[in-house]
Motif scaffolding. Structure first.
Motif, PDB file in Angstrom:
ATOM      1  N   VAL A   1       0.972  -1.132   0.002  1.00 40.79           N
ATOM      2  CA  VAL A   1      -0.050  -0.030   0.193  1.00 40.79           C
ATOM      3  C   VAL A   1       0.832   1.184  -0.067  1.00 40.79           C
ATOM      4  O   VAL A   1       1.609   1.543   1.076  1.00 40.79           O
TER       5      VAL A   1
ATOM      6  N   LYS B   1       0.186   4.446  -0.419  1.00 46.03           N
ATOM      7  CA  LYS B   1      -0.830   5.718  -0.006  1.00 46.03           C
ATOM      8  C   LYS B   1       0.230   6.868   0.596  1.00 46.03           C
ATOM      9  O   LYS B   1       1.102   6.271   1.479  1.00 46.03           O
TER      10      LYS B   1
ATOM     11  N   ASN C   1      -5.521   4.371  -1.620  1.00 45.53           N
ATOM     12  CA  ASN C   1      -7.023   4.524  -1.274  1.00 45.53           C
ATOM     13  C   ASN C   1      -7.718   5.850  -1.739  1.00 45.53           C
ATOM     14  O   ASN C   1      -8.594   5.924  -1.316  1.00 45.53           O
TER      15      ASN C   1
ATOM     16  N   VAL D   1      -8.301   0.335  -2.539  1.00 44.90           N
ATOM     17  CA  VAL D   1      -8.684  -0.343  -1.284  1.00 44.90           C
ATOM     18  C   VAL D   1      -9.316   0.935  -0.546  1.00 44.90           C
ATOM     19  O   VAL D   1      -9.835   0.519   0.738  1.00 44.90           O
TER      20      VAL D   1
ATOM     21  N   MET E   1     -12.896  -8.437   1.005  1.00 46.65           N
ATOM     22  CA  MET E   1     -12.059  -7.724   1.739  1.00 46.65           C
ATOM     23  C   MET E   1     -12.773  -7.172   3.095  1.00 46.65           C
ATOM     24  O   MET E   1     -14.075  -6.948   3.105  1.00 46.65           O
TER      25      MET E   1
ATOM     26  N   VAL F   1     -11.315  -4.758   6.744  1.00 46.54           N
ATOM     27  CA  VAL F   1     -10.298  -4.136   7.593  1.00 46.54           C
ATOM     28  C   VAL F   1     -10.768  -4.639   9.186  1.00 46.54           C
ATOM     29  O   VAL F   1     -11.890  -4.570   9.383  1.00 46.54           O
TER      30      VAL F   1
ATOM     31  N   MET G   1      -3.061  -6.221   7.640  1.00 42.95           N
ATOM     32  CA  MET G   1      -2.482  -5.018   7.049  1.00 42.95           C
ATOM     33  C   MET G   1      -1.049  -5.285   8.102  1.00 42.95           C
ATOM     34  O   MET G   1      -0.625  -6.275   8.745  1.00 42.95           O
ATOM     35  N   SER G   2      -0.211  -4.000   8.189  1.00 45.52           N
ATOM     36  CA  SER G   2       1.058  -4.083   8.979  1.00 45.52           C
ATOM     37  C   SER G   2       0.979  -4.888  10.317  1.00 45.52           C
ATOM     38  O   SER G   2       1.616  -5.593  10.599  1.00 45.52           O
TER      39      SER G   2
ATOM     40  N   ARG H   1      -2.609  -6.514   2.714  1.00 43.08           N
ATOM     41  CA  ARG H   1      -2.149  -5.132   2.406  1.00 43.08           C
ATOM     42  C   ARG H   1      -1.150  -4.382   3.254  1.00 43.08           C
ATOM     43  O   ARG H   1      -1.787  -4.065   4.170  1.00 43.08           O
ATOM     44  N   ILE H   2       0.044  -4.369   2.757  1.00 38.82           N
ATOM     45  CA  ILE H   2       0.931  -3.928   3.892  1.00 38.82           C
ATOM     46  C   ILE H   2       1.560  -2.620   3.447  1.00 38.82           C
ATOM     47  O   ILE H   2       1.892  -2.170   2.331  1.00 38.82           O
ATOM     48  N   GLY H   3       1.355  -1.541   4.343  1.00 43.47           N
ATOM     49  CA  GLY H   3       1.770  -0.141   3.950  1.00 43.47           C
ATOM     50  C   GLY H   3       3.213   0.251   4.856  1.00 43.47           C
ATOM     51  O   GLY H   3       3.972   0.038   4.424  1.00 43.47           O
ATOM     52  N   SER H   4       2.828   0.703   6.052  1.00 46.96           N
ATOM     53  CA  SER H   4       3.957   1.111   6.892  1.00 46.96           C
ATOM     54  C   SER H   4       5.052   0.157   7.077  1.00 46.96           C
ATOM     55  O   SER H   4       6.018   0.836   7.311  1.00 46.96           O
TER      56      SER H   4
ATOM     57  N   ARG I   1       3.213   6.516   8.063  1.00 43.49           N
ATOM     58  CA  ARG I   1       2.680   7.667   7.553  1.00 43.49           C
ATOM     59  C   ARG I   1       2.604   8.925   8.539  1.00 43.49           C
ATOM     60  O   ARG I   1       1.990   8.417   9.492  1.00 43.49           O
TER      61      ARG I   1
ATOM     62  N   GLY J   1      -3.927   8.598   7.093  1.00 37.71           N
ATOM     63  CA  GLY J   1      -3.690   8.176   5.583  1.00 37.71           C
ATOM     64  C   GLY J   1      -3.905   6.985   5.791  1.00 37.71           C
ATOM     65  O   GLY J   1      -3.328   5.929   5.694  1.00 37.71           O
TER      66      GLY J   1
HETATM   67  C1  LIG Z   1      -3.507   1.975   4.537  1.00 40.67           C
HETATM   68  C2  LIG Z   1      -4.365   0.773   4.253  1.00 40.67           C
HETATM   69  C3  LIG Z   1      -3.729  -0.370   4.409  1.00 40.67           C
HETATM   70  C4  LIG Z   1      -2.182  -0.642   4.953  1.00 40.67           C
HETATM   71  O1  LIG Z   1      -2.172  -0.281   6.370  1.00 40.67           O
HETATM   72  P1  LIG Z   1      -0.538  -0.266   7.205  1.00 40.67           P
HETATM   73  O2  LIG Z   1      -1.032  -0.500   8.676  1.00 40.67           O
HETATM   74  O3  LIG Z   1       0.157   0.988   6.673  1.00 40.67           O
HETATM   75  O4  LIG Z   1       0.052  -1.672   6.786  1.00 40.67           O
HETATM   76  C5  LIG Z   1      -4.135  -1.610   4.364  1.00 40.67           C
HETATM   77  N1  LIG Z   1      -5.776  -1.674   3.923  1.00 40.67           N
HETATM   78  C6  LIG Z   1      -6.235  -0.484   3.591  1.00 40.67           C
HETATM   79  C7  LIG Z   1      -7.626  -0.366   3.369  1.00 40.67           C
HETATM   80  C8  LIG Z   1      -5.793   0.845   3.970  1.00 40.67           C
HETATM   81  O5  LIG Z   1      -6.336   1.985   3.755  1.00 40.67           O
END
Ligand SMILES: *Cc1c(COP(=O)(O)O)cnc(C)c1O
Length: 257
Positions: free
Chosen positions: A56, A58, A79, A101, A187, A189, A228-229, A244-247, A253, A257
């Motif tokens: 991810v 973003k 996103n 997402v 999907m 969260v 996620m992370s 779905r891995i961002g941070s 971030r 975000g």
């Molecule tokens: C930002 C986001 C993620 C990633 O989140 P992290 O905690 O940064 O890994 C995954 N899914 C969705 C829908 C997001 O908005």
């Protein structure tokens, strides 16, 4: 005193070091995430190939997306269309699949499907219609996941996006019947409120149950996008096929975000 030539050399070298430094940082972070995924798969008795990493990106710039691509990442997610559309355009030469997402307004659909191959956040019939019309107009097939909000009241949508579990069936049927769309799965969260707050494993187990029901009617709709992370291990233990891995890859971030 440094002449202009030397000054440029220093600037170039500094820029090079910055780019190299970021690449090394992202490579290290990817390696840590890869190890977490592999370990979680092993613990769950699953094959590593059963889980796909989506990074991810973003709030991070197109330069980072380019580095990720050089490091072998092929699946990226965004996103917010305002940020994603220019970034995807800058990265149009890269062999990436873009996932959307975030909460999606129908007036953004046309833009989103110009770059996204898969939309994870389909949570209402009106959005199914808009995506279908846009996909047909663009001559594309778009993958669609129903976003499940495990904390939404019966028959409603969550303010954070996602459909209540008892409305997933009708949204899925609408996607399956919609020209230009392919029903790929579900999907979620992990909820911050309601009975699953603070219990990501239970939440992801519930999503897997809903996925099993969906697959009775739609065996190909086998994507389970969860984790996620902070909770990828719980998601993989519960049966997620896509995390779905961002941070954990790009860094924490600043702000929301
Ligand atoms: C930002 C986001 C993620 C990633 O989140 P992290 O905690 O940064 O890994 C995954 N899914 C969705 C829908 C997001 O908005």
């Amino acid at each position: 005193m440094a002449g202009p030539g030397q000054g440029n050399a220093v600037t170039d070298e500094t820029a090079g070091t910055g780019q190299t430094g970021r690449k090394a940082e992202l490579a290290r972070n990817l390696a840590v995430v890869e190890r977490r995924i592999a370990t979680a798969c092993a613990v769950a008795g699953r094959k590593r190939e059963e889980v796909t990493l989506i990074v991810v990106t973003k709030t991070y710039p197109a330069d980072d997306v380019r580095i990720l691509s050089e490091l072998g990442v092929r699946q990226v997610a965004e996103n917010r269309d305002q940020d994603a559309a220019p970034k995807a355009a800058e990265c149009a030469d890269l062999p990436l699949t873009w996932h959307f997402v975030g909460q999606l307004q129908t007036n953004k659909v046309r833009s989103v499907i110009s770059y996204a191959g898969i939309v994870h956040s389909v949570d209402r019939l009106r959005l199914v219609d808009a995506l279908s019309a846009g996909a047909v107009r663009a001559g594309r097939e778009i993958g669609a996941l129903v976003q499940v909000a495990l904390d939404a009241e019966s028959g409603t949508r969550s303010s954070r996006g996602g459909a209540a579990p008892d409305t997933v069936g009708e949204i899925a049927e609408a996607i399956a019947a919609a020209p230009g769309l392919r029903l790929d799965g579900l999907m979620t969260v992990a909820p911050l409120a309601g009975p699953y707050a603070g219990q990501p494993r239970a939440a992801f187990d519930r999503l897997t149950e809903i996925s099993s029901l969906l697959r009775e009617a739609h065996p190909a709709a086998n994507m389970v996008s969860a984790g996620m992370s902070a909770d990828l291990e719980d998601a993989i233990a519960a049966g997620a096929t896509h995390v779905r891995i961002g941070s954990a890859v790009l860094g924490v971030r600043p702000g929301l975000g």
